[in-house]
Design an enzyme around this catalytic site. Sequence first.
Site, PDB file in Angstrom:
ATOM      1  N   CYS A 335      39.422   4.747  14.389  1.00  0.00           N
ATOM      2  CA  CYS A 335      39.375   4.785  12.921  1.00  0.00           C
ATOM      3  C   CYS A 335      40.638   5.341  12.257  1.00  0.00           C
ATOM      4  O   CYS A 335      41.086   4.768  11.251  1.00  0.00           O
ATOM      5  CB  CYS A 335      38.127   5.517  12.442  1.00  0.00           C
ATOM      6  SG  CYS A 335      37.527   6.854  13.440  1.00  0.00           S
ATOM      7  N   ARG A 364      37.686   9.106  26.497  1.00  0.00           N
ATOM      8  CA  ARG A 364      36.885  10.302  26.248  1.00  0.00           C
ATOM      9  C   ARG A 364      36.565  10.969  27.578  1.00  0.00           C
ATOM     10  O   ARG A 364      36.300  10.283  28.571  1.00  0.00           O
ATOM     11  CB  ARG A 364      35.600   9.949  25.496  1.00  0.00           C
ATOM     12  CG  ARG A 364      35.882   9.292  24.149  1.00  0.00           C
ATOM     13  CD  ARG A 364      34.609   8.895  23.435  1.00  0.00           C
ATOM     14  NE  ARG A 364      34.917   8.072  22.265  1.00  0.00           N
ATOM     15  CZ  ARG A 364      34.010   7.443  21.534  1.00  0.00           C
ATOM     16  NH1 ARG A 364      32.723   7.559  21.845  1.00  0.00           N
ATOM     17  NH2 ARG A 364      34.375   6.715  20.492  1.00  0.00           N
ATOM     18  N   GLN A 382      36.144  -0.711  22.660  1.00  0.00           N
ATOM     19  CA  GLN A 382      35.119  -0.887  21.633  1.00  0.00           C
ATOM     20  C   GLN A 382      35.397  -2.139  20.806  1.00  0.00           C
ATOM     21  O   GLN A 382      36.549  -2.426  20.479  1.00  0.00           O
ATOM     22  CB  GLN A 382      35.107   0.316  20.684  1.00  0.00           C
ATOM     23  CG  GLN A 382      34.580   1.599  21.285  1.00  0.00           C
ATOM     24  CD  GLN A 382      34.582   2.722  20.259  1.00  0.00           C
ATOM     25  OE1 GLN A 382      35.613   3.011  19.678  1.00  0.00           O
ATOM     26  NE2 GLN A 382      33.438   3.336  20.043  1.00  0.00           N
ATOM     27  N   ASP A 384      35.454  -2.591  17.733  1.00  0.00           N
ATOM     28  CA  ASP A 384      35.473  -1.656  16.615  1.00  0.00           C
ATOM     29  C   ASP A 384      35.902  -2.358  15.332  1.00  0.00           C
ATOM     30  O   ASP A 384      36.777  -3.232  15.354  1.00  0.00           O
ATOM     31  CB  ASP A 384      36.459  -0.531  16.918  1.00  0.00           C
ATOM     32  CG  ASP A 384      35.978   0.809  16.405  1.00  0.00           C
ATOM     33  OD1 ASP A 384      34.967   0.834  15.696  1.00  0.00           O
ATOM     34  OD2 ASP A 384      36.615   1.821  16.722  1.00  0.00           O
ATOM     35  N   HIS A 386      36.444  -1.445  10.875  1.00  0.00           N
ATOM     36  CA  HIS A 386      36.358  -0.509   9.751  1.00  0.00           C
ATOM     37  C   HIS A 386      36.519  -1.303   8.465  1.00  0.00           C
ATOM     38  O   HIS A 386      37.470  -2.077   8.314  1.00  0.00           O
ATOM     39  CB  HIS A 386      37.412   0.590   9.884  1.00  0.00           C
ATOM     40  CG  HIS A 386      37.172   1.449  11.070  1.00  0.00           C
ATOM     41  ND1 HIS A 386      37.751   1.194  12.289  1.00  0.00           N
ATOM     42  CD2 HIS A 386      36.364   2.538  11.242  1.00  0.00           C
ATOM     43  CE1 HIS A 386      37.334   2.099  13.160  1.00  0.00           C
ATOM     44  NE2 HIS A 386      36.497   2.911  12.563  1.00  0.00           N
ATOM     45  N   LYS A 469      24.260   7.146   9.733  1.00  0.00           N
ATOM     46  CA  LYS A 469      24.508   5.851  10.370  1.00  0.00           C
ATOM     47  C   LYS A 469      23.195   5.138  10.681  1.00  0.00           C
ATOM     48  O   LYS A 469      22.130   5.752  10.787  1.00  0.00           O
ATOM     49  CB  LYS A 469      25.308   6.026  11.659  1.00  0.00           C
ATOM     50  CG  LYS A 469      24.638   6.942  12.680  1.00  0.00           C
ATOM     51  CD  LYS A 469      25.467   7.088  13.945  1.00  0.00           C
ATOM     52  CE  LYS A 469      24.797   8.051  14.934  1.00  0.00           C
ATOM     53  NZ  LYS A 469      25.438   8.034  16.257  1.00  0.00           N
ATOM     54  N   HIS A 515      32.234   2.390   9.249  1.00  0.00           N
ATOM     55  CA  HIS A 515      32.565   2.253  10.672  1.00  0.00           C
ATOM     56  C   HIS A 515      31.502   1.348  11.289  1.00  0.00           C
ATOM     57  O   HIS A 515      30.303   1.579  11.105  1.00  0.00           O
ATOM     58  CB  HIS A 515      32.528   3.604  11.378  1.00  0.00           C
ATOM     59  CG  HIS A 515      33.393   4.653  10.759  1.00  0.00           C
ATOM     60  ND1 HIS A 515      34.510   5.163  11.389  1.00  0.00           N
ATOM     61  CD2 HIS A 515      33.301   5.316   9.579  1.00  0.00           C
ATOM     62  CE1 HIS A 515      35.053   6.097  10.617  1.00  0.00           C
ATOM     63  NE2 HIS A 515      34.336   6.202   9.513  1.00  0.00           N
TER      64      HIS A 515
END
Length: 643
Positions: A335, A364, A382, A384, A386, A469, A515
């Site tokens: 992000c 991670r 991911q 991902d 945004h 979320k 997100h």
Amino acid sequence: MEMSSAQPVSASPLTAFRILQSRDPETAKRAIAVRVNGELRDTTCEVSESDTVEPVLPEDPEALEIYRHSTAHLLAAAVLDLFPDTKLGAGPALKDDPKGGFYYDFLQEKPFTPDDLVRIEKRMREIAKRNTPFRRVEMPREEALQKFSADELKCYFIGEKGGENPSFYTLGDQFIDFCRGPHVPSAGRIKAFKLLSVAGAYWLGNENNPQMQRIYGTSFFTQEALDEWLQQREEAAKRDHRRLGKELDLFSFTDEVGSGLALFHPKGALILHLLQEFLYEALLANDYNLVRTPHVASSRLWETSGHTAKYRGDMYPAMQFEDEPVEYQLKPMNCPFHIQIYKSQPRSYRDLPIRYAEMGTVYRYERSGVQHGLLRVRGFTQDDAHLFCTPETLEAEILGCLAFAQKVYATFGFDYKIELSVRDAQDHAKYLGDDEVWTLAEAALTKALDKLALPYVRVEGEAAFYGPKIDIKVIDAIRRTWQLATIQVDFNLPQRFGLEYIGADNRPHPPIMVHRAILGSLERFFGLLIEHFGGKFPVWIAPVQAAILPIADRLNDHAANVARRLRMAGLRVEVDARSEKIGAKIRQAQLRKVPYMLVLGDREAETGDVAVRTRSDGDIGTLSIEAFIERVTEEVRQRAITP
């Protein structure tokens, strides 16, 4: 809370159970816990007449976790009965964990054996049969530290999580442990349970701490539900992605590369490529802009985003090179990078919404004790995205994300359930932002779910640190749930990074950031797909769509020509040119779970046709090569889910 005026006055304390009993004795009997003014408590807790008391029944969302947490304490009580010198670590219930419903960590020199598990389970049943009550005890923190001074494990929990008056639970004469509760009223309420396995686990997940023994188990409200789960577990073992990944030559892990870092072999990498290709197609069709960002960034980026303060334990340490004053870190999230792309030029309300999407690899530090094949890894990609939008376009963007997820999951044949994850009402300090923005974000998510009439469960304390979320959990072929999609509304990061757009009033305003991930970790989704399909991938993502099986060496050249024609048509095929009998070749193709097998004999060589077998139905007859190409091409076009 209303009470009957005819109710006799009693000198004994007013408890939640008495309140429930005064309303409906049968409901009081079934309750395993209560909510007092919204807070989960034991049925035996004292209340006042002004309190709101509601029962937690076995069918309620919180019930199974309370029940399993209580079963974990029953396990610990049995262990202490049989092994009195054992020290107790943590003993939580687990959510959607492949290893079962709860565990308890024990510090004991002698390893537990399978025979010990049988003895422990027997003792658990004996304690349950005696209907031993769970009792809550509170004491001042200093008194508790003094009382348990010889037990460094208890003292850690008291010091770190106990507050001013830490609470403990007892079960019988031997067992007492730090716990916030609540628990079922007594051990007799625990009817169906099973101990599953023993594993090693470092204290607090730190490899430098003592290694403990972790006993896993599960429990259900009925024996029928437990038996069904055990049968599901047996089926899950057959579908275990770690075993199938090795058998099908899809991926591997090595100590030389490092723990939790997957190596994808050619067939596995091809499946990942096809999944990403599918996602890219959907992203472009939904007006997303593709971006690409680095794997490392200045530590200052993570300080501004709040990850350093709120997420440090899951991040890799900072790196510094030569005399450069800036430290760098492997990215745990994408992000902040997408935020920087947004900031690269002025934005107008006419430009919004802007949707950035990336197959971004993040890192991670997953503790060794929680790693599980592809399901928990340290480096993963991911899907991902945004979305930067205005208040006026926020609802439409959330609705778009939900529709996107529904379409993707339908492609793989998944059912799903939805959770709305919000802040812990008792601990706002661990979240960024003020109450106003959290209320706005939660309202936007709720409104979108209600507009689509999607059923959902509200879950306290599971929000991201920067916003509430929607979490979507898919249900696989054997009815297990897997957390995949997340849609998070964030008012905080745009403000922390100073994002703006010029509104219709010609003034600057902060955008709202959404997100969004649909598959989540591609590695984890790959592991899920292996287990969901049992390794029998649909034709459109199968790494080999057809195995060409000549019945004799003299037909190998013809097989190569057939393979060439199929590849030119876009099909993925392999030729088994080994000097083996055709039965052995068919068995090998079945073991590799190839969707189609094309048997070539002298007659097929003469006619130019192929004898077609499928992995599920066996021999389905003879087709021309053109007809076979048309059949497979149509399955791929439709992304058909074939058995």
